[in-house]
Design an enzyme around this catalytic site. Structure first.
Site, PDB file in Angstrom:
ATOM      1  N   GLU A 236       0.945  -1.251   0.096  1.00 21.82           N
ATOM      2  CA  GLU A 236       0.092  -0.028   0.068  1.00 21.82           C
ATOM      3  C   GLU A 236       0.890   1.523  -0.093  1.00 21.82           C
ATOM      4  O   GLU A 236       2.068   1.270   0.856  1.00 21.82           O
ATOM      5  CB  GLU A 236      -0.926  -0.160   1.195  1.00 21.82           C
ATOM      6  CG  GLU A 236      -1.778   1.261   1.389  1.00 21.82           C
ATOM      7  CD  GLU A 236      -2.912   1.356   2.523  1.00 21.82           C
ATOM      8  OE1 GLU A 236      -2.950   0.009   3.066  1.00 21.82           O
ATOM      9  OE2 GLU A 236      -3.772   1.890   2.309  1.00 21.82           O
TER      10      GLU A 236
ATOM     11  N   ASN B 246      -6.785   1.784   2.634  1.00 24.15           N
ATOM     12  CA  ASN B 246      -7.549   3.072   2.643  1.00 24.15           C
ATOM     13  C   ASN B 246      -6.958   4.098   1.638  1.00 24.15           C
ATOM     14  O   ASN B 246      -7.901   4.845   1.125  1.00 24.15           O
ATOM     15  CB  ASN B 246      -7.297   3.509   3.991  1.00 24.15           C
ATOM     16  CG  ASN B 246      -8.027   2.759   5.221  1.00 24.15           C
ATOM     17  OD1 ASN B 246      -8.817   1.711   4.981  1.00 24.15           O
ATOM     18  ND2 ASN B 246      -7.539   2.889   6.305  1.00 24.15           N
TER      19      ASN B 246
ATOM     20  N   ASN C   7     -12.431  -0.801  -1.230  1.00 15.61           N
ATOM     21  CA  ASN C   7     -11.484  -1.458  -0.016  1.00 15.61           C
ATOM     22  C   ASN C   7     -12.398  -0.804   1.237  1.00 15.61           C
ATOM     23  O   ASN C   7     -12.656   0.398   1.337  1.00 15.61           O
ATOM     24  CB  ASN C   7     -10.409  -0.708   0.286  1.00 15.61           C
ATOM     25  CG  ASN C   7      -9.549  -0.910   1.617  1.00 15.61           C
ATOM     26  OD1 ASN C   7      -9.325  -2.226   1.783  1.00 15.61           O
ATOM     27  ND2 ASN C   7      -9.203  -0.088   2.582  1.00 15.61           N
ATOM     28  N   GLU C   8     -12.772  -1.702   2.003  1.00 20.95           N
ATOM     29  CA  GLU C   8     -13.274  -1.553   3.470  1.00 20.95           C
ATOM     30  C   GLU C   8     -14.316  -0.413   3.450  1.00 20.95           C
ATOM     31  O   GLU C   8     -14.193   0.624   4.311  1.00 20.95           O
ATOM     32  CB  GLU C   8     -12.260  -1.195   4.486  1.00 20.95           C
ATOM     33  CG  GLU C   8     -11.265  -2.395   4.702  1.00 20.95           C
ATOM     34  CD  GLU C   8     -10.513  -2.311   6.135  1.00 20.95           C
ATOM     35  OE1 GLU C   8     -10.088  -1.051   6.428  1.00 20.95           O
ATOM     36  OE2 GLU C   8      -9.731  -3.209   6.300  1.00 20.95           O
TER      37      GLU C   8
ATOM     38  N   TYR D  50      -6.988  -7.959  12.010  1.00 20.64           N
ATOM     39  CA  TYR D  50      -5.655  -7.922  12.605  1.00 20.64           C
ATOM     40  C   TYR D  50      -5.728  -8.245  14.001  1.00 20.64           C
ATOM     41  O   TYR D  50      -6.641  -8.203  14.664  1.00 20.64           O
ATOM     42  CB  TYR D  50      -5.337  -6.404  12.644  1.00 20.64           C
ATOM     43  CG  TYR D  50      -4.950  -5.903  11.004  1.00 20.64           C
ATOM     44  CD1 TYR D  50      -3.597  -6.387  10.510  1.00 20.64           C
ATOM     45  CD2 TYR D  50      -5.989  -5.222  10.319  1.00 20.64           C
ATOM     46  CE1 TYR D  50      -3.518  -5.889   9.148  1.00 20.64           C
ATOM     47  CE2 TYR D  50      -5.880  -4.796   9.108  1.00 20.64           C
ATOM     48  CZ  TYR D  50      -4.579  -5.172   8.398  1.00 20.64           C
ATOM     49  OH  TYR D  50      -4.435  -4.628   7.101  1.00 20.64           O
TER      50      TYR D  50
ATOM     51  N   GLU E 189      -6.703  -8.994   3.864  1.00 19.12           N
ATOM     52  CA  GLU E 189      -5.793  -8.217   4.807  1.00 19.12           C
ATOM     53  C   GLU E 189      -5.570  -9.169   6.197  1.00 19.12           C
ATOM     54  O   GLU E 189      -6.823  -9.313   6.522  1.00 19.12           O
ATOM     55  CB  GLU E 189      -6.103  -6.972   4.828  1.00 19.12           C
ATOM     56  CG  GLU E 189      -5.819  -5.999   3.788  1.00 19.12           C
ATOM     57  CD  GLU E 189      -6.203  -4.477   4.264  1.00 19.12           C
ATOM     58  OE1 GLU E 189      -6.125  -4.076   5.478  1.00 19.12           O
ATOM     59  OE2 GLU E 189      -6.670  -3.750   3.637  1.00 19.12           O
TER      60      GLU E 189
ATOM     61  N   GLN F 215       1.381  -6.058   5.826  1.00 13.92           N
ATOM     62  CA  GLN F 215       1.763  -5.618   4.608  1.00 13.92           C
ATOM     63  C   GLN F 215       3.130  -6.238   4.165  1.00 13.92           C
ATOM     64  O   GLN F 215       3.580  -6.902   4.930  1.00 13.92           O
ATOM     65  CB  GLN F 215       1.838  -4.139   4.416  1.00 13.92           C
ATOM     66  CG  GLN F 215       0.196  -3.419   4.648  1.00 13.92           C
ATOM     67  CD  GLN F 215       0.364  -2.135   4.313  1.00 13.92           C
ATOM     68  OE1 GLN F 215       1.465  -1.370   3.727  1.00 13.92           O
ATOM     69  NE2 GLN F 215      -0.757  -1.249   4.499  1.00 13.92           N
TER      70      GLN F 215
END
Ligand code: AHR
Length: 502
Positions: free
Chosen positions: A27, A72, A172-173, A244, A292, A349
């Site tokens: 990212e 993001n 994304n999200e 996460y 992720e 990442q």
């Protein structure tokens, strides 16, 4: 020593390992791109400005697919800013991470880097602040053979051959209020479906991932997936999951059992997807893209709003110890155990930002502790996943009640059988016996372990080899029974091979 047992039987296979389970994520955030994978002027930089030391580590890690450019970040990104002559590319203020993005590294640099790293690119389109037109244009720029404005522009930018990017994320999200252009499930579902249709009109061969929930604790979790899939079922192939984990309030026991949460998360998304399929009388099965996942000490992060506007800040550069590697190992075991439905997974990442690889600007690089379980699994988890049904002593956790000390999975690829296992006990070794009677005669090739008496040890660029995996003696197979000792708090890979001449 307490004992655990399991059985390896080729009759109990979950499914084939999709190599795309060993994906990663680059990212435009912190130092993942700049001074991570890309640093012109660095002594190890190649002719494109890519760090050769990092490229080598990425190959060693065994990464197969890399998601790009966010995260993001993608929800405010204009892909056109990152193509064409460098001198003409604009600098922009990135709304997600409050960074000044120079666009020196963009789409074509990423594709070139991917080819050098030997990974497949997985591209995300911006559905936060942009829409159908820009996403279809991006597919045309990347994948259309030629003879159109955008495909000819790609050729003019030095890439006459189409990039052939086959895997695409529809944003994304977008369930997250922090996301630029956050949407309701209905708003996102409609937009994702129309975007999917248009992208496929440009290239019918692409695979598409719709956004699921940002994590299983989101208030809209479950209903978000159901609504989004009701809109998109016919036109997407995957639904995404993100998770996460970190040790909170000194509760190491629950942290070590993080895979229990991942396991339940996967089961819930499979059930929700199949529920929608049943309602729509559609026999197609949506697969899962866990694009992720990692250990991230999020409670130490100051929060996006408190970040100073900078060009290349040090952002969430977590330094991982052995317990983190054990958790990463058990998350990999969980992903493998769900190989029948999880087809893509990306550790987030790749460099510096919650990453297996650390670099110093102008300096060296190193493998974090979490590098090793990933590298072992990426290299040796091949063929079919075997369900091993461990019978293990348990321990009590505050978050997940009683949890087995042993977490394990195995793969079989021709003559090779590999067992991946973690021992969650902080203080004690765990004895393991495994029945191999249903398999051809096997011998132990190696038992590799990652464990340290001092579990606070980490690797740094200055001290890159404090934590390293080592071979363990004493693991044996007698009369179709494997016997091993798994050290306290350890990641283990036991490779076996049939004695038959090959
Ligand atoms: O990986 C860091 C961030 O975590 C990503 O940008 C976002 O998608 C997630 O919340």
């Amino acid at each position: 020593m307490r004992q655990a047992r399991l059985t390896l039987d080729p009759g109990f296979a979950v499914g084939e390992v999709d190599p795309r389970l060993f994906g990663s994520f680059v990212e435009h955030m912190g130092r993942c791109v700049y001074t991570g994978v890309y640093e012109p002027g660095h002594p190890a930089a190649d002719e494109d400005g890519f760090r050769a030391d990092v490229l080598e580590l990425v190959r060693e890690l065994g990464v197969t697919v890399v998601r790009y450019p966010g995260g993001n970040f993608v929800s405010g990104y204009r892909w056109e800013d990152g193509v064409g002559p460098r001198g003409e590319r604009p600098s922009r203020f990135d709304l997600a991470w409050r960074q000044i993005e120079t666009n020196e590294f963009g789409l074509n640099e990423f594709v070139t880097w991917s080819r050098k790293a030997g990974v497949a690119p997985m591209m995300a389109v911006n559905l936060g602040t942009r829409g159908v037109r820009e996403a279809a244009d991006l597919v045309e720029y990347c994948n259309f053979p030629g003879g159109t404005m955008l495909s000819d522009l790609r050729a003019k930018h030095g890439h006459p051959e189409p990039h052939g990017i086959s895997l695409w994320c529809l944003g994304n999200e977008l369930d997250g209020p922090w996301q630029t252009g956050h949407k309701t499930a209905h708003e996102y579902g409609r937009l994702a479906n129309e975007t999917a249709k248009a992208m496929r009109m440009v290239d019918p061969g692409i695979e598409l991932v719709a956004c699921g929930s940002s994590h299983s604790g989101m208030p809209t979790f479950g209903s978000w997936e159901a609504t989004v899939l009701e809109h998109t079922y016919d036109n997407v192939d995957y639904i995404s999951l993100h998770a996460y984990y970190e040790e909170r309030d000194g509760d190491l026991g629950s942290f070590l059992a993080s895979a229990v949460d991942m396991d339940r998360f996967i089961d819930a998304v499979v059930a929700t997807s199949d529920h929608v399929g049943a309602k729509l009388r559609n026999r197609k099965r949506i697969r899962l893209s866990f694009d992720e996942w990692n250990v991230w000490y999020m409670s130490r992060f100051v929060g996006e709003k408190n970040l100073a506007a900078e060009r290349v800040p040090r952002l969430i550069e977590d330094n991982y110890h052995v317990a983190d590697a054990v958790v990463v190992g058990s998350l990999l075991i969980t992903l493998l155990r769900h190989a029948d439905r999880v087809g893509v997974a990306c550790q987030a990442q790749l460099a510096n930002v919650i990453a297996p690889v650390l670099t110093e600007p102008g300096g060296g690089s190193c493998r974090q502790t979490i590098f090793y379980p990933f590298a072992h699994a990426a290299r040796h988890a091949r063929g079919r996943v075997l369900r091993v049904e461990p019978d293990s002593p348990r321990y009590h956790t505050a978050r997940f009640d009683d949890v087995p000390l042993l977490d394990a999975v195995a793969t079989q690829d021709g003559d090779e059988v590999t067992l991946f296992a973690v021992n969650r006990s902080v203080g004690d070794s765990l004895g393991l016996t495994a029945s191999l009677r249903a398999l051809p005669e096997l011998e132990v090739v190696e038992h590799v372990v990652l464990a340290e008496d001092d579990r606070s040890l980490t690797n740094t660029v200055a001290e890159p080899d404090r934590v390293r995996p080592r071979r363990l003696d004493g693991t044996s197979i007698v009369d179709g029974e494997l016997t091993a000792e798994l050290p306290a708090l350890s990641w283990n890979m036991i490779r076996m091979s049939s004695r038959a001449p090959r």
